[in-house]
Design a protein around this motif. Structure first.
Motif, mmCIF file in Angstrom:
data_model
loop_
_atom_site.group_PDB
_atom_site.id
_atom_site.type_symbol
_atom_site.label_atom_id
_atom_site.label_comp_id
_atom_site.label_asym_id
_atom_site.label_seq_id
_atom_site.Cartn_x
_atom_site.Cartn_y
_atom_site.Cartn_z
ATOM 1 N N ILE A 43 0.727 -1.341 -0.079
ATOM 2 C CA ILE A 43 -0.011 -0.028 -0.123
ATOM 3 C C ILE A 43 0.966 1.132 -0.124
ATOM 4 N N THR A 44 0.791 1.979 -1.214
ATOM 5 C CA THR A 44 1.462 3.466 -1.336
ATOM 6 C C THR A 44 0.719 4.418 -1.035
ATOM 7 N N HIS A 45 -0.666 4.324 -1.334
ATOM 8 C CA HIS A 45 -1.528 5.319 -1.487
ATOM 9 C C HIS A 45 -2.917 4.731 -1.091
ATOM 10 N N ARG A 46 -3.473 5.447 -0.066
ATOM 11 C CA ARG A 46 -4.865 4.914 0.527
ATOM 12 C C ARG A 46 -5.939 5.781 -0.191
ATOM 13 N N THR A 47 -7.006 5.064 -0.543
ATOM 14 C CA THR A 47 -8.345 5.817 -0.632
ATOM 15 C C THR A 47 -9.542 5.017 0.234
#
Length: 242
Positions: A43-47
């Motif tokens: 996970i490098t970017h969360r939404t």
């Protein structure tokens, strides 16, 4: 819960991962089914949408949104664990469990014998503190006699607590958002408590839809101080009480 082998793609460390188990509203333990053999994803970017998965209860067939399974490797990489997607014909029962009949996602409780209760006596709302006090008065009327208001609002934005219950009161002039409803549900899940939401300005449509799926009673607060039910879980709470 059976563990599955997980290898971190960053450091190649092997882990034995077990998905967390949550209680379905029907009471059955429920866990997101891990998709065996599928590669994990760092996970490098969360939404917000990626943090939730749809899971079917093995016991009652209910579909609910549960937190996306994750694993934090000691190397610092956070891994998203793939989950088997739910399809229209999905049956999560194990072989040999026998057929399961489909059931509706929401079954209203009987309302033929409501608990004896005097008429609710509201207090006018002029400030945000009045709204919280009015919600507390209403919960006591419903049977939560030990409801208390913390001296200071917690970072979790929990305004009221009682045995087996937490409640939030949105006294702003904007419609209560989906994220607010989901956050309250998560805090209630952690506390093994029921959650109730009160709002002065009402709710966004997606917030109402999610509350229906999670079984969260929603109320709007009139300036006269009388809460009004917004969804079926709120109707049931009024009918059954604490």
């Amino acid at each position: 819960m059976e563990s599955v082998p997980i290898r971190c793609p960053a450091c190649r460390r092997d882990h034995a991962y077990s998905t967390p188990v949550y209680p379905c509203p029907c009471g059955a333990p429920t866990a997101p089914p891990v998709l065996r053999g599928a590669p994990v994803v760092p996970i490098t970017h969360r939404t917000w949408n990626d943090d939730w998965v749809t899971v079917r209860c093995r016991d009652c067939g209910r579909l609910d949104q549960w937190p996306q399974p994750e694993l934090c490797c000691p190397c610092g990489t956070v891994l998203r664990i793939p989950v088997r997607p739910v399809t229209a014909h999905d049956d999560t029962a194990a072989p040999g469990d026998g057929p399961r009949s489909a059931r509706p996602s929401h079954i209203p409780l009987p309302r033929t014998a409501p608990p004896p209760r005097s008429a609710f006596r509201p207090r006018p709302i002029r400030t945000a503190r009045d709204a919280v006090a009015g919600a507390a008065l209403y919960l006591k009327w419903l049977g939560y006699h030990d409801v208390v208001q913390p001296a200071e609002r917690s970072p979790a934005r929990i305004d009221l607590r009682a045995t087996g219950l937490i409640a939030q009161v949105d006294a702003t002039t904007r419609s209560t958002a989906l994220r607010d409803v989901e956050c309250l549900w998560l805090h209630a899940l952690t506390a093994s408590a029921r959650s109730v939401f009160f709002s002065l300005a009402g709710y966004a449509k997606d917030a109402e839809a999610r509350a229906d799926g999670l079984g969260i009673p929603l109320f709007t607060m009139e300036l006269t101080g009388t809460p009004q039910p917004v969804n079926a879980p709120a109707d049931e709470l009024i009918s059954t009480g604490a």
